[in-house]
Write a protein that holds these residues in place. Structure first.
Motif, PDB file in Angstrom:
ATOM      1  N   ASP A  78     -89.949-106.289  55.164  1.00 33.14           N
ATOM      2  CA  ASP A  78     -90.788-106.195  53.736  1.00 33.14           C
ATOM      3  C   ASP A  78     -90.715-104.789  53.278  1.00 33.14           C
ATOM      4  OD1 ASP A  78     -91.805-109.223  53.549  1.00 33.14           O
ATOM      5  OD2 ASP A  78     -92.928-108.686  54.975  1.00 33.14           O
ATOM      6  N   LEU A  79     -90.762-103.961  54.467  1.00 35.10           N
ATOM      7  CA  LEU A  79     -90.959-102.407  54.211  1.00 35.10           C
ATOM      8  C   LEU A  79     -90.320-101.860  55.311  1.00 35.10           C
ATOM      9  CD1 LEU A  79     -92.058-100.258  52.494  1.00 35.10           C
ATOM     10  CD2 LEU A  79     -94.208-100.337  54.162  1.00 35.10           C
ATOM     11  N   ILE A  80     -89.561-100.515  54.873  1.00 33.27           N
ATOM     12  CA  ILE A  80     -89.190 -99.744  56.147  1.00 33.27           C
ATOM     13  C   ILE A  80     -89.844 -98.456  55.946  1.00 33.27           C
ATOM     14  CG2 ILE A  80     -87.276 -98.234  56.918  1.00 33.27           C
ATOM     15  CD1 ILE A  80     -85.151-100.615  55.890  1.00 33.27           C
ATOM     16  N   VAL A  81     -90.494 -97.944  56.909  1.00 31.55           N
ATOM     17  CA  VAL A  81     -91.109 -96.568  57.120  1.00 31.55           C
ATOM     18  C   VAL A  81     -90.332 -95.798  57.878  1.00 31.55           C
ATOM     19  CG1 VAL A  81     -93.483 -95.486  57.652  1.00 31.55           C
ATOM     20  CG2 VAL A  81     -93.329 -97.909  56.989  1.00 31.55           C
ATOM     21  N   ALA A  82     -90.167 -94.565  57.297  1.00 31.51           N
ATOM     22  CA  ALA A  82     -89.284 -93.548  58.110  1.00 31.51           C
ATOM     23  C   ALA A  82     -90.125 -92.142  58.063  1.00 31.51           C
ATOM     24  CB  ALA A  82     -88.122 -93.100  57.157  1.00 31.51           C
ATOM     25  N   ASN A  83     -89.785 -91.544  59.171  1.00 34.61           N
ATOM     26  CA  ASN A  83     -90.466 -89.952  59.354  1.00 34.61           C
ATOM     27  C   ASN A  83     -89.450 -89.413  60.200  1.00 34.61           C
ATOM     28  OD1 ASN A  83     -91.882 -87.734  59.469  1.00 34.61           O
ATOM     29  ND2 ASN A  83     -93.799 -88.618  59.987  1.00 34.61           N
ATOM     30  N   ASN A  84     -88.913 -88.069  59.869  1.00 35.99           N
ATOM     31  CA  ASN A  84     -88.226 -87.420  60.647  1.00 35.99           C
ATOM     32  C   ASN A  84     -86.687 -88.244  60.759  1.00 35.99           C
ATOM     33  OD1 ASN A  84     -87.578 -84.633  61.632  1.00 35.99           O
ATOM     34  ND2 ASN A  84     -88.087 -85.405  63.762  1.00 35.99           N
ATOM     35  N   TRP A  85     -86.383 -88.814  59.932  1.00 33.73           N
ATOM     36  CA  TRP A  85     -85.098 -89.465  60.060  1.00 33.73           C
ATOM     37  C   TRP A  85     -83.978 -88.474  59.568  1.00 33.73           C
ATOM     38  CZ3 TRP A  85     -82.677 -92.992  62.666  1.00 33.73           C
ATOM     39  CH2 TRP A  85     -81.442 -93.651  62.677  1.00 33.73           C
ATOM     40  N   ARG A  86     -83.256 -88.117  60.370  1.00 36.47           N
ATOM     41  CA  ARG A  86     -82.057 -86.947  59.938  1.00 36.47           C
ATOM     42  C   ARG A  86     -81.267 -87.028  59.353  1.00 36.47           C
ATOM     43  NH1 ARG A  86     -83.840 -82.296  62.787  1.00 36.47           N
ATOM     44  NH2 ARG A  86     -86.062 -82.494  63.157  1.00 36.47           N
TER      45      ARG A  86
END
Length: 314
Positions: A78-86
């Motif tokens: 339902d949702l993708i959460v990204a952090n520091n995807w380069r």
């Protein structure tokens, strides 16, 4: 919600932990393989290890490919959460989850999009930094803002200090953003793109001190390159010297930038600034250095005689 996480290093690790604690179902974690890049070996808590410890399937990818797209489709997020995807995320992945992709970025967007935002912000003398959660679109770090939090930058703060204070914002920001998205909210705040700035990755070479910078600017560079980051450095009589601690001189000193000039307080004054020849510039007081063999010394023990120059090349 069914949530997929894309992330890397400690930023991704903190984000995944927040997702695991949120009560939503984390169905897949995607992270980059470990790297030998100097900056990517810092703050490198493993997303993969955390996911496996909690029974979450893991994919290792340097960039999106057909196998990743297939895995994402099968996960039905339902949702993708990204952090520091380069790396760049293609349109077919952006359009996949029904709530879109929430990206968490450690700057006060629209300023300092891109890489190493805390270091660049400190070098540039910003009085606050922060973390932004925004919905991703086709442009990097340009989507509408969901949640944003700021912290002040103190006169003696290092990049290490700012890292610890901003990384602690990740969990509450992710938790708040998930709640807003799950409630059906979509009235996010558009970024003012006239205020946008975009910065490249830091490399070791970016720490090479330019003595035509003002003493104030160099002092911020030293704080921005605090341990465990690769330190700001210069060269003296053929040897690379890392500057660990420095301050702006009390006195005003004239001459040629880079000149090893005089003792002041607990350090050694180096002439600094493009206008130093006019005798109107503060110098940089180097207080502590590290030699190439890893020895830390007071600058007064290293610079035993005055004279000579600090340079950008051996």
């Amino acid at each position: 919600m069914r949530v997929v996480m894309l992330g890397y290093q400690t930023w991704g690790h903190r984000t995944l932990q927040a997702l695991l604690d949120s009560g939503h179902e984390v169905v897949l974690a995607v992270t980059h393989p470990r790297s030998d890049h100097a900056y990517e070996k810092i703050w490198n808590d493993s997303v993969a290890d955390l996911a496996r410890d909690h029974g979450v399937p893991v994919l290792l990818r340097n960039r999106p490919d057909d196998d990743l797209l297939l895995a994402l489709k099968e996960a039905e997020p339902d949702l993708i959460v990204a952090n520091n995807w380069r790396t760049w995320i293609p349109p077919e992945i952006l359009a996949l989850p029904r709530h879109g992709i929430l990206n968490v970025h450690d700057s006060l967007l629209p300023a300092y999009a891109g890489f190493s935002p805390l270091i660049w912000a400190l070098i540039n003398g910003e009085d606050e930094v922060g973390v932004t959660a925004h919905m991703m679109n086709a442009d990097l770090d340009a989507g509408d803002i969901v949640v944003q939090r700021a912290i002040p930058v103190g006169p003696h703060d290092t990049a290490t200090d700012l890292f610890h204070r901003t990384v602690d914002l990740i969990a509450p920001i992710v938790t708040e953003a998930l709640g807003l998205i799950a409630s059906g909210r979509t009235d996010w705040t558009p970024q003012d793109r006239t205020r946008a700035s975009f910065f490249h990755k830091r490399s070791v070479e970016d720490g090479d001190i330019d003595w035509t910078w003002t003493a104030e600017e160099i002092e911020r560079l030293v704080r921005a390159q605090s341990d465990p980051y690769p330190n700001a450095f210069t060269h003296y009589r053929g040897e690379r010297v890392r500057v660990l601690k420095a301050s702006v001189s009390q006195g005003v000193y004239g001459g040629t930038p880079g000149r090893v000039f005089i003792r002041e307080g607990d350090g050694i004054v180096i002439v600094a600034g493009a206008e130093a020849r006019r005798g109107r510039s503060r110098g940089l007081v180097i207080e502590r250095i590290r030699t190439e063999d890893g020895t830390d010394l007071p600058a007064t023990e290293f610079f035993k005689t005055m004279g000579g120059y600090l340079t950008r090349r051996p």
